[in-house]
Design a protein around this motif. Sequence first.
Motif, PDB file in Angstrom:
ATOM      1  N   ALA A 287      -2.150  -3.814  -7.793  1.00 23.98           N
ATOM      2  CA  ALA A 287      -2.325  -3.063  -9.039  1.00 23.98           C
ATOM      3  C   ALA A 287      -1.755  -1.660  -8.926  1.00 23.98           C
ATOM      4  O   ALA A 287      -1.246  -1.104  -9.915  1.00 23.98           O
ATOM      5  CB  ALA A 287      -3.805  -3.001  -9.399  1.00 23.98           C
ATOM      6  N   MET A 288      -1.804  -1.090  -7.738  1.00 26.14           N
ATOM      7  CA  MET A 288      -1.304   0.269  -7.522  1.00 26.14           C
ATOM      8  C   MET A 288       0.203   0.319  -7.320  1.00 26.14           C
ATOM      9  O   MET A 288       0.812   1.379  -7.453  1.00 26.14           O
ATOM     10  CB  MET A 288      -2.003   0.891  -6.309  1.00 26.14           C
TER      11      MET A 288
ATOM     12  N   GLN B 254       0.824  -1.206   0.000  1.00 21.79           N
ATOM     13  CA  GLN B 254       0.000   0.000   0.000  1.00 21.79           C
ATOM     14  C   GLN B 254       0.860   1.258   0.000  1.00 21.79           C
ATOM     15  O   GLN B 254       0.544   2.244  -0.670  1.00 21.79           O
ATOM     16  CB  GLN B 254      -0.925  -0.005   1.220  1.00 21.79           C
TER      17      GLN B 254
ATOM     18  N   THR C  52     -10.871  -1.393  -8.667  1.00 22.88           N
ATOM     19  CA  THR C  52      -9.603  -0.921  -9.224  1.00 22.88           C
ATOM     20  C   THR C  52      -9.876  -0.093 -10.472  1.00 22.88           C
ATOM     21  O   THR C  52     -10.321  -0.623 -11.484  1.00 22.88           O
ATOM     22  CB  THR C  52      -8.679  -2.104  -9.588  1.00 22.88           C
TER      23      THR C  52
ATOM     24  N   THR D  66       0.425  -3.586 -14.605  1.00 22.95           N
ATOM     25  CA  THR D  66      -0.545  -4.510 -14.025  1.00 22.95           C
ATOM     26  C   THR D  66      -1.296  -5.224 -15.136  1.00 22.95           C
ATOM     27  O   THR D  66      -1.835  -4.593 -16.042  1.00 22.95           O
ATOM     28  CB  THR D  66      -1.543  -3.779 -13.114  1.00 22.95           C
TER      29      THR D  66
ATOM     30  N   GLY E 257       2.034   1.935  -3.455  1.00 23.08           N
ATOM     31  CA  GLY E 257       0.955   2.455  -4.283  1.00 23.08           C
ATOM     32  C   GLY E 257       0.603   3.889  -3.966  1.00 23.08           C
ATOM     33  O   GLY E 257       0.177   4.651  -4.841  1.00 23.08           O
TER      34      GLY E 257
ATOM     35  N   SER F  10       4.607  -1.377 -11.820  1.00 23.30           N
ATOM     36  CA  SER F  10       4.753  -0.528 -13.007  1.00 23.30           C
ATOM     37  C   SER F  10       3.783  -0.946 -14.100  1.00 23.30           C
ATOM     38  O   SER F  10       3.245  -0.106 -14.823  1.00 23.30           O
ATOM     39  CB  SER F  10       6.193  -0.603 -13.532  1.00 23.30           C
TER      40      SER F  10
ATOM     41  N   PHE G  51      -4.818   2.173 -13.018  1.00 22.96           N
ATOM     42  CA  PHE G  51      -3.811   1.302 -12.421  1.00 22.96           C
ATOM     43  C   PHE G  51      -3.615  -0.005 -13.190  1.00 22.96           C
ATOM     44  O   PHE G  51      -2.860  -0.878 -12.754  1.00 22.96           O
ATOM     45  CB  PHE G  51      -4.192   0.970 -10.976  1.00 22.96           C
ATOM     46  N   VAL G  52      -4.294  -0.153 -14.315  1.00 24.11           N
ATOM     47  CA  VAL G  52      -4.243  -1.405 -15.072  1.00 24.11           C
ATOM     48  C   VAL G  52      -3.764  -1.120 -16.494  1.00 24.11           C
ATOM     49  O   VAL G  52      -4.294  -0.239 -17.163  1.00 24.11           O
ATOM     50  CB  VAL G  52      -5.630  -2.083 -15.108  1.00 24.11           C
ATOM     51  N   GLN G  53      -2.779  -1.879 -16.930  1.00 19.37           N
ATOM     52  CA  GLN G  53      -2.251  -1.676 -18.275  1.00 19.37           C
ATOM     53  C   GLN G  53      -2.811  -2.667 -19.293  1.00 19.37           C
ATOM     54  O   GLN G  53      -2.946  -2.343 -20.466  1.00 19.37           O
ATOM     55  CB  GLN G  53      -0.714  -1.790 -18.263  1.00 19.37           C
TER      56      GLN G  53
ATOM     57  N   ARG H 138       7.568  -2.516  -4.106  1.00 16.20           N
ATOM     58  CA  ARG H 138       7.139  -2.270  -5.488  1.00 16.20           C
ATOM     59  C   ARG H 138       7.513  -3.461  -6.360  1.00 16.20           C
ATOM     60  O   ARG H 138       8.305  -4.312  -5.970  1.00 16.20           O
ATOM     61  CB  ARG H 138       7.792  -1.005  -6.037  1.00 16.20           C
TER      62      ARG H 138
END
Length: 227
Positions: A182-183, A111, A208, A188, A114, A186, A212-214, A151
């Motif tokens: 996800a946060m 956390q 989410t 997600t 993130g 680099s 935060f999602v690629q 991270r």
Amino acid sequence: MIDKTAADMRTALADINDGASVMIGGFGTAGMPDELIDALIERGVDDLTIINNNAGNGESGVAALIKAGRVRKIICSFPRQSDSHHFDAAYRAGRIELELVPQGNLAARIQAAGAGLGAIFTPTGFGTLLAEGKETRRIDGRDYVLELPLRADFALIKALSADRWGNLVYRKTARNFGPIMAMAASVTIAQVTQIVALGALDPEVIVTPGIFVQRVVQVSDAAAIAA
């Protein structure tokens, strides 16, 4: 037009290379992105640092990744349980490094990453081997240990539904570590049961946000992702 959907697992995982750090969602088997893990094994990447709540169950998921010899180091809370035989064997043979992190600290460190924090102070672990070599501080009469954010290069998580923007909705307790991982990564990558039309997800139930999602990839076998 923003469209984060990947055509298949191979495409979704294409840039994960040897030596990457990878967060993997799941609490035991609940919320474990098994199909993404299987595709990662098939891809053949090695020397991975895995961040997960535990060190695998039985023959699937993280356990399969360890069995395949792809994990150099694992950062987790519960490395040993009745069916963690692949981790046990690898650890006793000196083939895998373990960083043991209390579960609350694991979540708090993820956390913190993130949220962009530099570090956190936590009372958990103070006065134990887990605090050796770490800064400590007394705050309001209580002793704390400084812990650094956790991270990763990538996060592999599992959700129930997504839209093409990457907004995610989870299924019950399968949610667990997914949102905070996800946060903190680099990149997600989320495997989902269904990808719905933009606007079909109630904003009040999106956990989410797509920022935060690629990538999202749909798993076709619904029976395999019921948990």
